[in-house]
Design an enzyme around this catalytic site. Structure first.
Site, short mmCIF file in Angstrom:
data_model
loop_
_atom_site.label_atom_id
_atom_site.label_comp_id
_atom_site.label_asym_id
_atom_site.label_seq_id
_atom_site.Cartn_x
_atom_site.Cartn_y
_atom_site.Cartn_z
N CYS A 30 0.86 -1.18 0.00
CA CYS A 30 0.00 0.00 0.00
C CYS A 30 0.90 1.23 0.00
O CYS A 30 2.10 1.13 0.25
CB CYS A 30 -0.86 0.06 1.26
SG CYS A 30 -1.86 -1.40 1.51
N ARG A 87 1.71 1.28 -5.98
CA ARG A 87 1.81 0.38 -4.83
C ARG A 87 0.50 -0.35 -4.54
O ARG A 87 0.44 -1.19 -3.67
CB ARG A 87 2.22 1.19 -3.58
CG ARG A 87 3.54 1.89 -3.72
CD ARG A 87 3.91 2.63 -2.46
NE ARG A 87 4.11 1.72 -1.36
CZ ARG A 87 5.25 1.09 -1.10
NH1 ARG A 87 6.29 1.28 -1.89
NH2 ARG A 87 5.35 0.28 -0.08
N TRP A 128 -3.45 -1.85 -1.40
CA TRP A 128 -3.38 -3.15 -2.05
C TRP A 128 -3.82 -4.13 -0.97
O TRP A 128 -3.08 -4.39 -0.02
CB TRP A 128 -1.95 -3.43 -2.52
CG TRP A 128 -1.86 -4.62 -3.41
CD1 TRP A 128 -2.23 -4.68 -4.73
CD2 TRP A 128 -1.35 -5.91 -3.08
NE1 TRP A 128 -2.01 -5.95 -5.20
CE2 TRP A 128 -1.47 -6.72 -4.23
CE3 TRP A 128 -0.83 -6.47 -1.91
CZ2 TRP A 128 -1.08 -8.05 -4.24
CZ3 TRP A 128 -0.43 -7.80 -1.93
CH2 TRP A 128 -0.55 -8.57 -3.09
N ASN A 183 0.58 0.69 6.12
CA ASN A 183 1.08 -0.19 5.06
C ASN A 183 1.78 -1.35 5.76
O ASN A 183 2.73 -1.13 6.50
CB ASN A 183 2.06 0.60 4.18
CG ASN A 183 2.87 -0.30 3.26
OD1 ASN A 183 2.39 -1.35 2.83
ND2 ASN A 183 4.08 0.11 2.95
N GLY A 184 1.29 -2.56 5.54
CA GLY A 184 1.92 -3.73 6.18
C GLY A 184 0.88 -4.72 6.64
O GLY A 184 -0.29 -4.64 6.26
N GLU A 216 9.78 -20.02 -21.22
CA GLU A 216 9.63 -18.70 -20.62
C GLU A 216 10.84 -17.82 -20.95
O GLU A 216 10.68 -16.63 -21.24
CB GLU A 216 9.42 -18.84 -19.10
CG GLU A 216 9.40 -17.56 -18.28
CD GLU A 216 8.28 -16.59 -18.64
OE1 GLU A 216 7.40 -16.93 -19.43
OE2 GLU A 216 8.33 -15.46 -18.13
N LYS A 245 10.65 -14.25 -22.92
CA LYS A 245 11.20 -12.99 -22.38
C LYS A 245 12.08 -12.32 -23.42
O LYS A 245 12.02 -11.11 -23.61
CB LYS A 245 12.03 -13.24 -21.11
CG LYS A 245 11.29 -13.57 -19.85
CD LYS A 245 10.55 -12.42 -19.22
CE LYS A 245 9.14 -12.32 -19.76
NZ LYS A 245 8.15 -13.16 -19.17
N GLU A 296 9.87 -10.91 -26.42
CA GLU A 296 8.97 -9.77 -26.24
C GLU A 296 9.67 -8.45 -25.93
O GLU A 296 9.15 -7.40 -26.26
CB GLU A 296 7.88 -10.07 -25.21
CG GLU A 296 8.33 -10.21 -23.79
CD GLU A 296 7.17 -10.51 -22.84
OE1 GLU A 296 6.04 -10.10 -23.09
OE2 GLU A 296 7.44 -11.14 -21.81
N HIS A 308 15.22 -33.54 -33.35
CA HIS A 308 14.10 -33.80 -34.26
C HIS A 308 13.80 -32.60 -35.15
O HIS A 308 12.71 -32.53 -35.73
CB HIS A 308 12.86 -34.20 -33.46
CG HIS A 308 13.05 -35.48 -32.69
ND1 HIS A 308 13.12 -36.70 -33.30
CD2 HIS A 308 13.22 -35.70 -31.37
CE1 HIS A 308 13.30 -37.64 -32.38
NE2 HIS A 308 13.38 -37.06 -31.20
N LYS A 346 0.07 -4.57 -20.75
CA LYS A 346 0.23 -5.33 -19.51
C LYS A 346 -0.91 -6.30 -19.30
O LYS A 346 -0.72 -7.43 -18.86
CB LYS A 346 0.34 -4.36 -18.33
CG LYS A 346 0.64 -5.03 -16.99
CD LYS A 346 2.02 -5.66 -17.00
CE LYS A 346 2.26 -6.57 -15.82
NZ LYS A 346 3.33 -7.55 -16.10
#
Ligand code: M6R
Length: 614
Positions: A2, A27, A74, A100-101, A487, A491, A494, A510, A609
């Site tokens: 947060c 945040r 958050w 925050n926490g 993956e 990366k 993109e 193959h 995103k």
């Protein structure tokens, strides 16, 4: 995660707090709120973003004030809604707080306060804290600073707080442990922020409050700082800010992606917090606890997702089959939704998504539900569409991921899949207590092992320099690390726009081997217990065709170290946990290549995103 903001001085507190919240919105943006005092306490809060708060505040409260605090949330405890939004007010209506926490022992304290006659409107740990402060203030008859100090000494958890008392609106008390808190010092005015961005326009003088410290901030009078544990007065360092706003928003990193790569140890700690209980030898995961029978009796699990989340699902396939012996299929959500998938009673569909808004995944979930599946969501964004569409689920707690290339979302998704598979495997009696405990211990060590993997950043940058001009690149891995090869290739594609393919190492012969020549580098994941000898043979096959090898190896490896053109070591762990470590150098490699090629790392072309269209 947060964001908290505060101001006390002669300027308009509303403007300063709102602009501060806008800057801290990265945040978290589940809800936002503001508390201002000007002859009366005015609190306005809302589910959703700061701009929504602005509209609501303009309509509903007086914006004139010289003291104020604000919060962008958050959500951790309690769903994101107006009631759970901060600021929160104490029972006597006098104290107001932003936090925050996480207060870990909030349930115990809450019960004690309920016994003393306190009542609670929200589900938050923060409302417990503000009432504990009020209780201490009243029973001990002490000033706010002392009450905060005494209350916090009873608290277990992490916090950065700002609190004021409407009966004495000439001071704001702040404190921190585990969550950041910066204090800006102006001429007869004080600013508070989770980082310095809220007050960069006003002052360059900053105090970073240290762990376990309390500060009593006053505008025209002396400000006081002391230790929570022993009352001793401290004189904190006043630092001069030289950084630009844009840099600070990225936490000092050049790009959000790099910051997010480095955040992975913390993201995994956050994902494990309160779930992996090492000393008790248990995993607590309410989404699974509440549906354990469904999972232990499942005939089949289908995992759906897109992009990186699909790759995490592939790792999940290996994990679930090994640890909980449930057959798993992994499907691109975009394919699943347009097939006529066979869903039988007792089938489970797991949907994985960082954003929780990916249209293909959402549509695939709806189809699975129509066909009678129990749909379980693994998601990072609290309250997102996918979390609402799931029958049950769990959060990854990676914190907001801003870079378009997903990094910490991937490793936290895999972490959640391990927790699920281990819990189910143990409940089914597939794994013994010993094996279970060994996994818990190793999983618990992963954050520090990632930290170690990150320390090879400079070496990886040098390797990136050597291969940045290639136009194609091959990524090979086997078993648990085959999805990591996919993956790694994604990366690179993109963010650097270099064509890259991921393959199971044994598949090379193959077809893809036809591509190998001196211009085509191959990244090979060759962990010590991952079909090592066979992967070494693949490396030799590539080298006899003049291909360059970048090997990801386990510390202590000798053979591959000798033959590879470049190597990057990862710490040793259980083979099935290695994807959490082998991923790190591949992320850094793509990052450095893209930076060296001058690409827009955080916002690569043609991408977004969160992909909310088909
Ligand atoms: O938010 P989601 O996890 O549902 O997103 C899925 C993909 O769009 C996402 O992973 C995408 O592939 C990333 N850009 C990969 O880095």
């Amino acid at each position: 995660m947060c964001g908290i903001v505060g101001y006390i001085g002669d300027k308009n507190a509303y403007e300063i707090v709102i602009n501060g919240l806008r800057r801290l919105e990265y945040r978290g943006y589940d809800s936002s709120g503001i508390a201002l005092y000007n002859s009366e306490l005015n609190v306005c809060k809302t589910k959703g973003k700061v701009e929504k708060l602005v509209k609501k505040a303009k309509k509903n409260i007086s914006l004139e004030a010289n003291i104020g605090i604000g919060h962008t949330r958050w959500a951790t405890h309690g769903e994101p809604n107006n009631v759970n939004a901060h600021p929160l007010i104490s029972n006597n209506g006098s104290l107001v707080i932003v936090h925050n926490g996480i207060i870990e022992n909030y349930a115990t304290i809450k019960n004690e306060l309920i016994d003393k006659g306190y009542n609670f409107k929200s589900e938050t740990d923060t409302e417990v804290l503000v009432n504990l402060i009020e209780y201490v203030q009243e029973t001990e008859n002490v000033k706010l600073g002392k009450a905060v100090q005494l209350a916090l000494s009873q608290v277990v958890g992490a916090y950065a707080i700002a609190v004021f008392d409407k009966k004495k609106p000439d001071e704001i008390v702040v404190a921190r442990l585990g969550s950041p808190l910066a204090i800006g010092i102006g001429e007869s005015e004080m600013f508070i922020g989770s980082d310095v961005t809220p007050f960069l326009d006003f002052t360059r003088k900053v105090i970073y409050l240290d762990e376990g410290q309390v500060g009593v901030l006053r505008n025209h009078k002396e400000t006081k700082f002391y230790e929570i544990s022993n009352d001793s007065i401290i004189s904190p360092n006043i630092e001069t800010l030289e950084l630009e706003l844009s840099e600070i928003e990225k936490g000092g990193f050049d790009h959000f992606m790099l910051k997010e790569i480095h955040e992975q140890p913390k993201a995994i700690i956050d994902t494990l917090r309160g779930r992996l209980k090492l000393n008790k030898g248990i995993i607590k995961l309410s989404g699974i606890d509440n549906n354990l029978n469904k999972f232990t009796s499942a005939n089949k699990i289908t995992i759906i997702g897109c992009g990186t989340s699909w790759h995490a699902g592939l790792v999940g396939e290996y994990i679930f089959e090994k640890i909980s012996r449930i057959p798993v299929e992994v499907e691109y959500a975009s394919e699943f939704r347009y097939r006529d998938p066979i869903i039988n009673p007792n089938d489970i569909v797991i949907a994985i998504s960082q954003s929780g808004e990916t249209a293909d995944t959402l549509a695939a979930m709806k189809l699975a539900k129509e066909k009678g599946a129990f749909v379980f969501g693994i998601c990072n964004v609290v309250g997102s569409s996918i979390t609402r569409e799931s029958n049950s689920g769990t959060y990854t707690h990676a914190g907001p991921e801003i870079g378009v290339a997903s990094t910490k979302a991937f490793t936290t998704q895999i972490t959640v899949l391990y927790l699920m598979a281990l819990k189910i495997g143990k409940a089914k009696g597939i794994i013994s207590n010993n094996v279970f405990n060994k996994y818990l211990a190793e999983l618990n060590l992963i954050p520090e092992k990632i930290e170690k993997s990150l320390s090879f950043n400079n070496k990886i940058e040098e390797i990136a320099d050597q291969i940045k001009d290639s136009t194609n690149c091959l990524y090979l891995g086997r078993g648990f690390n085959f999805p990591v090869a996919l993956e790694g290739a994604l990366k690179l594609k993109e963010i650097s726009y270099i064509h890259a393919e991921g393959y199971p190492a044994a598949e090379m012969k193959h077809g893809p081997i036809a591509l190998i020549d001196e211009n085509m580098p191959t990244v090979v994941i060759a962990t010590a217990k991952g079909h090592y000898e066979k992967v070494v043979s693949n490396i030799r096959e590539i080298q006899s065709r003049k291909g360059k090898i970048i090997a990801i190896i386990t510390e202590g490896d000798k053979d591959v170290k000798e033959i590879a053109d470049y190597y990057i070591e990862i710490p040793e762990t259980i083979e099935s946990l290695t994807p959490l470590l082998t991923t790190i150098p591949l992320q850094l490699l793509s990052y450095h290549i893209a930076v060296k090629l001058g690409k827009n790392v955080d916002q690569p072309r043609n991408l977004a995103k969160s992909v909310t269209v088909e």
